[in-house]
Motif scaffolding. Structure first.
Motif, PDB file in Angstrom:
ATOM      1  N   SER A 198      -4.604  -1.161  -6.040  1.00 49.67           N
ATOM      2  CA  SER A 198      -4.788  -1.512  -4.634  1.00 49.67           C
ATOM      3  C   SER A 198      -4.207  -0.430  -3.736  1.00 49.67           C
ATOM      4  O   SER A 198      -4.768  -0.136  -2.684  1.00 49.67           O
ATOM      5  CB  SER A 198      -4.228  -2.909  -4.323  1.00 49.67           C
ATOM      6  OG  SER A 198      -2.881  -2.865  -4.019  1.00 49.67           O
TER       7      SER A 198
ATOM      8  N   THR B 223      -2.273  -3.974 -10.603  1.00 52.66           N
ATOM      9  CA  THR B 223      -2.792  -4.346  -9.284  1.00 52.66           C
ATOM     10  C   THR B 223      -2.197  -3.442  -8.212  1.00 52.66           C
ATOM     11  O   THR B 223      -2.916  -2.938  -7.336  1.00 52.66           O
ATOM     12  CB  THR B 223      -2.437  -5.812  -8.958  1.00 52.66           C
ATOM     13  OG1 THR B 223      -2.883  -6.627 -10.031  1.00 52.66           O
ATOM     14  CG2 THR B 223      -3.083  -6.255  -7.673  1.00 52.66           C
TER      15      THR B 223
ATOM     16  N   VAL C 276      -7.863  -7.929  -0.714  1.00 53.08           N
ATOM     17  CA  VAL C 276      -8.136  -6.876  -1.711  1.00 53.08           C
ATOM     18  C   VAL C 276      -7.146  -6.932  -2.883  1.00 53.08           C
ATOM     19  O   VAL C 276      -7.552  -7.134  -4.028  1.00 53.08           O
ATOM     20  CB  VAL C 276      -8.174  -5.476  -1.054  1.00 53.08           C
ATOM     21  CG1 VAL C 276      -8.252  -4.386  -2.104  1.00 53.08           C
ATOM     22  CG2 VAL C 276      -9.358  -5.371  -0.098  1.00 53.08           C
ATOM     23  N   PRO C 277      -5.823  -6.798  -2.639  1.00 52.39           N
ATOM     24  CA  PRO C 277      -4.909  -6.878  -3.787  1.00 52.39           C
ATOM     25  C   PRO C 277      -4.934  -8.243  -4.470  1.00 52.39           C
ATOM     26  O   PRO C 277      -4.783  -8.313  -5.695  1.00 52.39           O
ATOM     27  CB  PRO C 277      -3.524  -6.600  -3.189  1.00 52.39           C
ATOM     28  CG  PRO C 277      -3.684  -6.701  -1.722  1.00 52.39           C
ATOM     29  CD  PRO C 277      -5.104  -6.436  -1.404  1.00 52.39           C
TER      30      PRO C 277
ATOM     31  N   THR D 230       0.832  -1.206   0.000  1.00 48.27           N
ATOM     32  CA  THR D 230       0.000   0.000   0.000  1.00 48.27           C
ATOM     33  C   THR D 230       0.868   1.259   0.000  1.00 48.27           C
ATOM     34  O   THR D 230       0.692   2.143  -0.843  1.00 48.27           O
ATOM     35  CB  THR D 230      -0.914   0.019   1.235  1.00 48.27           C
ATOM     36  OG1 THR D 230      -1.668  -1.180   1.257  1.00 48.27           O
ATOM     37  CG2 THR D 230      -1.851   1.210   1.189  1.00 48.27           C
TER      38      THR D 230
END
Lengths: 159, 430
Positions: B279, B275, B60-61, A58
């Protein structure tokens, strides 16, 4: 010019590491299931490390999301601003984003520093010094800040 | 008063064109600062780490990757081709293929955007070239795309599950029947429209084409079915958690992409990079929302509001109606995943106090988010379709209206017959 090259290298490395984190997540979790269902065994660390990878993916993926304009934004008002004013207005938005990123970065650094100082380790099988996975947060946020500053200096790029 | 001010600031920033996650984060930081001063801000690190360090969110990813691999390797195109051979003979022709294509793609994709874009890019050129109604072409793709988060897997449900501590597996199962009903209604709508007004869809008659080649069609559909069966089956039978199913699904997708598609190393890297980008931008919204919910927590706004609501002795139907209304309004102005994560911390204690089934509500909420994805000015699916064709945004919006109404009706169907959502989860192993 050299600064720009270094920055580009950092952005590329960050994105590549984020890619790697997602791929590692997949391999780790899939391997765990394979071991569990075929050999009634476990890596014992899959859940923990997959979550570390998620944090890394992230934060390290954020700079490239910013640079390649993947973040969602509403452009209704932006598109109504006259062309001559638009760069100025965009700069104002980048300044706001920079402020947010800078505050986040400051407190993320503080947080990781305190984890390291207090020597906190994870509860899992391998006692990971928790500041190591946590370090990805300020790293990614720092590079995001850099990406935003890059935008601020050259707002003409496609946003 | 303070929550309202913060919310207005957030709205102002968002409408002003600041990126959604930065708008949420800015509002959250302001909220935390006004509530707890600089000392309050020191909790940002812990709140960020505590929010994102989550095995559940890892799904999620992984689900994004699964869909990307199938899309980039061309397997998704083959599915569309296979489906179109069968479905286009129905009244409405390729418009029906859009819906079925979106439905099938939804079963491997957890995102409405990926679904609308994935099927849209394949379908749109053909639709326009063959002279289908422009509005309905766009509308069926934008509307069909929203199935992405209703039919499992669903990123919206993963995030909902994370915030409300409900079982993501059960949420997934709860979405299946309402999802299939929505598909049926979408198809019925297109069929009826095509019969009333034949000009919307040119006839794809059997005389112009050779009869369906079933072997070829099966070959097109089989690999996809395999992926769907393994991922959803393993969740249903309690063999795997959603995250595990996503990981296995991604591995199988890679195998499928190599065998039936054109997945090479460089195609895989492209899928991986897409991705990463998607993400990161999604999870940054989630992260910002965690900060926001932390602010609401220290403010006690959620508690106060639910206490106040309980004092009003609002009946359950009135409360639900108010919630539906709230999301319809918010759906017009706020980005959809953002809405969910910002409102849930406030809503959660209320739902508990009213003893509302959290699984059932999850599905209702997903339907409401779908509506948000279709309402201007911030309906994300409208923009997805807008970005893949040369038409006007107004045409997309107009074409979407019938689909919007069906989803809206589904909210009330679920309200009347909650078992449509709760029955399948109740059957699940474990």
């Amino acid at each position: 010019m050299i600064l720009k090259t270094i920055a580009n290298l950092l952005f590329a490395a960050s994105a590549r590491l984020a890619d790697l984190a997602i791929a590692a997540m997949m391999v780790l979790v899939a391997l765990e299931i394979l071991l569990r269902s075929l050999f009634a065994s476990s890596l014992l660390i899959a859940d923990e490390f997959a979550a570390y990878a998620l944090v890394a993916a992230t934060f390290l993926g954020l700079p490239i999301a910013i640079r390649e304009a993947a973040l969602f934004r509403f452009e209704g008002l932006l598109n109504r601003i006259p062309d001559s004013w638009r760069p100025l207005y965009e700069r104002f938005l980048y300044l706001l984003a920079i402020l947010v990123a800078a505050i986040l970065l400051t407190y993320l650094i503080q947080f990781v520093e305190s984890s390291a100082r207090r020597g906190i380790v994870s509860h899992g099988r391998i006692e990971v010094p928790i500041w190591i996975p946590q370090l990805m947060m300020p790293l990614g946020m720092g590079l995001s800040l850099l990406a935003l500053i890059e935008r601020l200096l050259a707002p003409s790029g496609k946003a | 008063m303070l929550p309202l001010v913060v919310f207005l600031v957030f709205l102002g920033l968002l409408m002003g064109g600041l990126w959604a996650p930065f708008s949420i984060a800015a509002a959250a930081l302001l909220y935390i600062y006004l509530e707890g001063g600089v000392f309050g801000l020191r909790a940002i690190g812990l709140a960020s780490w505590g929010g994102l360090y989550s095995f559940t969110l890892t799904a999620v990813p992984l689900f994004l990757l699964m869909a990307e691999v199938l899309l980039q390797s061309g397997v998704a195109n083959r599915v569309y081709r296979g489906l179109s051979r069968i479905v286009r003979r129905l009244p409405g022709g390729l418009l029906q293929t859009n819906i079925v294509g979106c439905a099938v793609f939804s079963a491997i994709s957890g995102s409405s955007v990926a679904t609308a874009a994935g099927i849209g890019t394949v379908a749109m050129p053909q639709l326009l070239q063959r002279g289908y109604s422009r509005k309905l072409s766009a509308g069926s793709l934008a509307g069909g795309g929203t199935l992405g988060i209703l039919i499992p897997p669903s990123i919206a449900m993963i995030i909902y599950g994370t915030f409300t501590e409900t079982s993501v597996s059960q949420l997934f199962m709860a979405g299946i029947i309402p999802g299939l009903m929505t598909v049926a209604l979408f198809m019925l709508l297109i069929g009826v429209l095509a019969l009333i007004k034949p000009s919307i869809a040119p006839r794809e008659t059997a005389t112009e084409e050779p009869p369906v080649n079933w072997t070829e069609t099966a070959a097109d559909l089989l690999p996809f079915s395999l992926v769907i069966l393994v991922t959803l089956g393993s969740i249903y039978f309690g063999i795997a958690t959603p995250t595990e199913a996503a990981a296995v699904g991604s591995v199988i997708s890679i195998a499928v992409g190599v065998i039936w598609g054109n997945l090479s190393w460089s195609v895989f890297l492209t899928a991986l990079r897409n991705t990463t980008r998607t993400s990161a931008s999604l999870l940054f919204i989630v992260l910002a929302a965690f900060l926001f919910s932390y602010a609401i927590g220290i403010d006690g706004f959620g508690r106060d509001l639910s206490a106040w609501l309980l004092e009003q002795e609002l009946s359950k139907p009135m409360l639900l109606l108010a919630i539906i209304l709230l999301y319809l309004i918010l759906g017009c102005v706020v980005e959809s995943i953002g809405i969910m994560v910002i409102t849930l911390p406030v809503l959660y204690p209320i739902l508990l106090a009213y003893d509302i089934d959290l699984i059932w509500f999850g599905v209702v909420l997903v339907l409401l988010i779908e509506l948000g994805q279709l309402t201007p000015p911030l309906g994300i699916n409208l923009f997805v379709i807008q970005s893949i064709w040369e038409g006007k945004l107004e045409e997309v919006v107009q074409g979407t209206i019938p689909f919007f109404l069906i989803i809206f009706a589904m909210v009330f169907v679920l309200w009347t017959v909650p078992e449509l959502a709760t029955w399948l989860p109740s059957l699940m192993v474990n």
